[in-house]
Design a protein around this motif. Structure first.
Motif, short mmCIF file in Angstrom:
data_model
loop_
_atom_site.label_atom_id
_atom_site.label_comp_id
_atom_site.label_asym_id
_atom_site.label_seq_id
_atom_site.Cartn_x
_atom_site.Cartn_y
_atom_site.Cartn_z
N GLN A 33 0.83 -1.20 0.00
CA GLN A 33 0.00 0.00 0.00
C GLN A 33 0.87 1.26 0.00
OE1 GLN A 33 -3.68 0.08 0.02
NE2 GLN A 33 -2.98 -1.84 -0.86
N ASP A 35 2.56 4.85 1.06
CA ASP A 35 2.94 5.45 2.33
C ASP A 35 1.78 6.29 2.86
OD1 ASP A 35 5.29 4.36 1.49
OD2 ASP A 35 6.45 6.22 1.48
N LYS A 36 1.66 6.32 4.21
CA LYS A 36 0.55 7.06 4.82
C LYS A 36 1.04 8.01 5.90
CE LYS A 36 -3.20 3.74 4.05
NZ LYS A 36 -4.26 2.92 4.70
N GLN A 42 1.86 13.81 11.29
CA GLN A 42 1.40 13.32 9.98
C GLN A 42 2.57 13.06 9.03
OE1 GLN A 42 -2.39 12.89 8.96
NE2 GLN A 42 -1.73 12.29 11.00
N LEU A 44 4.88 11.21 6.57
CA LEU A 44 4.60 10.17 5.59
C LEU A 44 5.45 8.94 5.92
CD1 LEU A 44 2.67 10.13 3.18
CD2 LEU A 44 4.63 10.63 1.71
N LYS A 66 -2.26 3.04 -5.82
CA LYS A 66 -3.44 3.24 -4.97
C LYS A 66 -4.48 2.16 -5.24
CE LYS A 66 -3.05 8.23 -4.31
NZ LYS A 66 -3.71 9.55 -4.51
#
Length: 304
Positions: A33, A35-36, A42, A44, A66
């Protein structure tokens, strides 16, 4: 089955990827998935599988679309001509055109057909099961409904979700190598759909507990199942970070006993020994310090 495309995201999947690498299979591509942003800053942050790939020097074959339906994804995987695609907690459903490229094997953290879906580990704990395990499954378009290739079983009594994730990831890694080595000789077994059960994706609100209505066994099961995230917490946002079920009985919300470990609090149907707690906007503290700060003692009521 030497040429592999791997798809996975969390630590559960990274253990499997590491074992595949150590067994010297040819890893053609690693899909994970994107990077978040994580935490208050917040920042990354890459998923665990990408972190491992970087450590192993495989970052040049990491792909983070995505969606697997994006233009070029199917074409890329097909061009690699993999013998097999190994999937472990990837976080996306594989579309039909990828399933058709090569055999796709999913390492699902339950004994299928029980707990098809997103939270098999937590669901087994919530249901107070004594046994769980891992199933290697030939993937189809259904939700974890493909034929069973192999499975391993584990006694999970008293384990929290973190402990169980770790143990099942090791089991899944070993099972993956066994399936890769013996794939051509495996006789798949169809799942008995009539015995199937499904589990939902966990939300933060699932960790909410109510001392008046939730039974002591339910609170204990929630604590183990939601350990770490989302944790268990009261309507006022007070988190119980460490606890165990006690054997005293008394009034709900009253301090029934004190010990070096913490304090025993009456709940519906029994009591719990609270060892570590965190009030809203405060740092975690041991239970004794929490009581001292509130000037509470034996027989007093605790508002959670």
């Amino acid at each position: 089955m030497k040429n592999i495309v791997f798809m996975g995201t969390p630590s559960y999947a990274s253990k499997i990827l590491e074992e595949i690498y150590k067994a010297k299979f040819n890893i053609l591509a690693i899909y994970t998935q994107p990077d978040k942003p994580v935490g208050r800053s917040q920042a990354l942050t890459p998923p665990d599988v990408k972190k491992l790939a970087i450590d192993l020097g495989l970052n040049d074959i990491v792909y983070q679309p995505k969606s697997l339906k994006e233009s070029g994804v199917k074409e890329h995987i097909k061009s690699l001509n993999p013998d097999i695609i190994i999937v472990a907690a990837y976080g996306q459903i594989l579309p039909r055109d990828i399933l058709d490229i090569a055999p796709c094997v999913n390492l699902h953290a339950s004994i299928l057909p029980a707990y098809r879906g997103a939270s098999p580990i937590q669901s087994a704990i919530l249901d107070k099961n004594n046994l769980s395990g891992v199933t290697a499954m030939a993937m189809n378009e259904g939700l974890d409904s493909g034929d069973i290739l192999a499975f391993s079983i584990l006694d999970i009594t008293g384990m929290n979700s973190y402990e169980l994730f770790d143990k099942l990831s090791i089991m899944a890694a070993n099972l993956t190598i066994k399936v890769l080595n013996e794939y051509k000789n495996i006789n798949p077994i169809k799942q008995f759909d009539a015995l199937s059960s499904k589990c939902k994706k966990i939300k933060k609100d699932d960790g909410l507990i109510n001392l008046d209505s939730d039974n002591v066994c339910e609170i204990g099961a929630k604590f183990l199942a939601y350990f770490g995230w989302p944790g268990i917490f009261s309507k006022d946002g007070i988190k119980i970070l460490d606890m165990e079920i006690s054997d005293l009985n008394g009034e709900v919300g009253k301090i029934l006993g004190l010990s070096d470990d913490g304090f025993i609090l009456g709940v519906n149907g029994g009591s719990i020994l609270i060892k570590k707690i965190q009030a809203t906007g405060k740092k975690p503290v041991d239970a004794k310090s929490y009581l001292n700060g509130k000037r509470l003692g034996l027989g007093d009521r605790v508002s959670l």
